[in-house]
Design a protein around this motif. Structure first.
Motif, short mmCIF file in Angstrom:
data_model
loop_
_atom_site.label_atom_id
_atom_site.label_comp_id
_atom_site.label_asym_id
_atom_site.label_seq_id
_atom_site.Cartn_x
_atom_site.Cartn_y
_atom_site.Cartn_z
N GLU A 5 -7.82 -0.72 -0.28
CA GLU A 5 -6.21 -0.62 -0.29
C GLU A 5 -5.91 0.67 -0.96
OE1 GLU A 5 -4.15 -4.01 -1.69
OE2 GLU A 5 -4.61 -5.36 0.11
N MET A 47 2.62 1.68 -3.24
CA MET A 47 2.20 2.02 -4.38
C MET A 47 1.96 3.71 -4.09
SD MET A 47 0.33 1.08 -6.98
CE MET A 47 -0.72 2.20 -7.97
N ALA A 48 1.71 4.06 -2.86
CA ALA A 48 1.39 5.45 -2.30
C ALA A 48 2.62 6.22 -3.05
CB ALA A 48 1.21 5.74 -1.13
N VAL A 105 0.82 -1.11 -0.02
CA VAL A 105 -0.19 0.07 0.11
C VAL A 105 0.81 1.40 -0.05
CG1 VAL A 105 -1.52 1.57 1.59
CG2 VAL A 105 -2.01 -1.21 1.04
N SER A 106 2.01 1.40 0.88
CA SER A 106 3.05 2.59 0.87
C SER A 106 3.90 2.55 -0.29
CB SER A 106 3.53 2.62 2.31
OG SER A 106 2.62 2.36 3.20
N SER A 151 -3.79 3.94 -0.26
CA SER A 151 -2.54 4.50 -0.97
C SER A 151 -3.01 5.99 -1.64
CB SER A 151 -2.30 3.66 -2.38
OG SER A 151 -2.05 2.13 -1.68
#
Lengths: 235, 344
Positions: free
Chosen positions: A100, A35-36, A32-33, A104
């Motif tokens: 999710e 992707m962020a 998730v992070s 992100s």
């Protein structure tokens, strides 16, 4: 007594670290992070390069705004994004609440000013000399700018690492936009390290909270170590 | 140095490409393996914190119907806000006045009562205010007396989070002759604004009193997280009735009405009621929730009357779990009984 509690928690935590459930949460956190960070880098880098290399009126105002945005608490992001993302809200049709991807996007917004601020600063700190040097050596404007960007790669790496660490460690957005959803074998789960640590602490299930905490610290430290290695290697 | 920078740029490009590739391919496989349907259920923390939803309801539902349940634990107030904003397909709640308002506004239909248990007043073993075994109103009066005599201590902890438990607490204070909003300003009256589990931990820490649902209390006490005794557990007004309300598809489109109805049906089915009755028995020596349907079918006993009085809505000369005007293409029957059962 308090120490017993913590020591016992730690020894149980060590056994939990290779529990598939714990690993699943850790991987989701990274995913998730990560992707962020990818999203934030994708839109921040071009803007930062423009900001760092070009002069325009009110540039100081834009920079002040970016620095100011770095201080927005994550719960404020959480609240604003919740209101935006609820299905009947302005961005509800995107279906991001309790997903999710929603976390992100929220984290990407949170870390955008961090990336921009560090990159712009590092570009500006070397801009003068390098550009002049390049120009005297016969490079054209574009090549000179390119050279400046290349010289500040260290700063860019630092920005990305700092941004990722900030994203993976934040709780407000992950909780309010993600909702800490977990169903065994679920496809729509959104439980990440920070929300799980919060929940297990509230439920007083300390050892699993500690296990997850160790993993979170491990990821953050490992990423920092990696960034230092990369920067050393560059110099 | 230039060479290294070049290698790094290449590496970054490669990694970026790879990660995009990965994300793309996971999306691909997810659609290929056919994502299960998802239902978003806003729920009270008192149900959620006991683990029954995650550990029992969600796995069964997934296996039986290939529907994944996403539970969002918030207080009844938060659950209702989520539902009104279109985030949930159904809500699991326990606060009759709030449920009624929610349905009056047109958001909820086809309410089904599926479980009950009791609220309890818990506090330190040595019970400094001396409330053990009293009736609810007497106990609350004693707590106020003791609190006012000890203004430097936290004596009562309130969730003050708009939850069902908090709604019940406010009603109990009112019955005992106090105004919750006035009490809140007194120095011995603590508020957490948090869920049941959190509030119990804080209450235990401060050696104070609080109102809890029995399920969360038993779970926390058994696991040794808190050190509180049940001091008041008698009184019909302590009954705690859990209901499911389906989101009205006419008011909020795009919600999975059919799926939510399946959940309501299952919770009140023989299988669902049995699962509720069994949960926690092995671990705590007694169930955390009691199934409501058998009691309603039996049509007798104190609990039957209490469920009607505190968990049913009045509709003309009847008490029903869901008044006629809030029904929408129901696939199940609703319990309704003549008002004389409650009003004597």
């Amino acid at each position: 007594m308090a120490w017993d509690y913590i020591i016992q928690g730690f020894s149980e935590a060590v056994k939990l670290i290779d529990d598939p459930y714990v690993i699943e949460i850790a991987i989701r956190s990274i995913k998730v992070s990560g992707m962020a960070t990818l999203m934030a880098v994708a839109w921040s880098l071009p803007i930062s390069v423009l900001l760092g290399l070009k002069d325009f009126p009110c540039k100081w105002l834009v920079k002040t705004l970016i620095n100011g945005l770095m201080g927005v608490p994550t719960v404020i992001w959480g609240l604003v994004l919740y209101l935006m993302f609820v299905p009947l809200g302005p961005l509800g049709s995107l279906g991001l609440l309790y997903t999710e991807m929603g976390i992100s996007v929220g984290q990407a917004l949170l870390i955008t000013p961090i990336i921009m601020s560090i990159v712009v600063n590092s570009l500006e700190s070397i801009e003068g000399e390098i550009r002049e040097l390049a120009l005297t050596l016969g490079a054209d404007e574009l090549r000179a700018s390119f050279q400046v960007v290349r010289e500040s790669v260290g700063g860019i790496v630092l920005a990305i690492i700092a941004a990722f660490n900030r994203a993976i460690a934040e709780l407000g957005i992950a909780l309010m936009i993600g909702g800490n959803i977990y169903v065994r074998g679920g496809v729509y789960n959104t439980r990440v390290l920070t929300t799980a640590i919060q929940m297990y602490t509230v439920r007083a299930e300390i050892s699993i909270a500690i296990a997850l905490g160790i993993i979170l610290m491990g990821i953050v430290l490992a990423v920092n170590l990696l960034s230092n290695l990369v920067r050393k290697w560059l110099e | 140095m230039n060479k290294r920078v070049n290698t790094l740029v290449l590496l970054v490009l490669l990694l970026t490409g790879l990660s995009y590739g990965c994300i793309g391919s996971t999306n691909g496989t997810q659609t290929a393996t056919e994502k299960p349907k998802v239902l978003t259920i806003s729920t009270t923390t008192s149900l959620y914190d006991t683990g029954i939803l995650e550990n029992v309801v969600a796995p069964i539902f997934k296996e039986k119907y290939n529907i994944e349940l996403r539970f969002i634990p918030k207080g009844t107030g938060g659950a209702i806000l989520d539902a009104k904003s279109g985030a949930s397909d159904a809500i699991l709640v326990h606060a009759l006045p709030k449920e009624q308002a929610f349905m009056e506004e047109g958001y909820g239909v086809n309410r089904k009562v599926f479980a009950y248990n009791f609220f309890v007043i818990v506090g330190p073993k040595d019970d400094p205010a001396g409330i053990r075994g009293l009736s609810v109103s007497e106990a609350l009066k004693k707590i106020v007396e003791y609190g006012r005599a000890h203004p430097d201590k936290i004596v009562w902890v309130s969730r003050d989070d708009g939850s069902g438990t908090n709604t019940k607490e406010i009603a109990l204070w009112k019955n005992a002759g106090f105004d919750f909003n006035e009490l809140k300003n007194e120095s011995w009256f603590g508020t957490t604004g948090a869920g049941m589990g959190n509030t119990l931990l804080y209450t235990s820490e401060r050696k104070a009193y609080t109102l809890s649902d029995i399920g969360t209390y038993l779970k926390y006490q058994k696991e040794g997280k808190i050190n509180l005794d049940v001091l008041v557990d008698k009184g019909e007004e302590l009954i705690n009735v859990y209901a499911i309300i389906i989101i009205n598809p006419k008011k909020i489109p795009d919600k999975d009405f059919e799926g939510a109805m399946l959940l309501a049906e299952w919770l009140t089915s023989e299988e669902g009621q049995k699962a509720i009755a069994e949960y926690g028995k092995d671990e705590f020596g007694r169930p955390l929730f009691y199934p409501a349907v058998p009691v309603l079918k039996s049509e007798q006993g104190d609990v039957f009357r209490w469920i009607l009085k505190y968990g049913f809505m009045k509709d003309g000369d009847k008490y029903t779990e869901c008044p006629e005007k809030f029904r929408y293409q129901p696939k199940y029957d609703f319990f309704e009984f003549p008002a004389s059962v409650v009003e004597g």
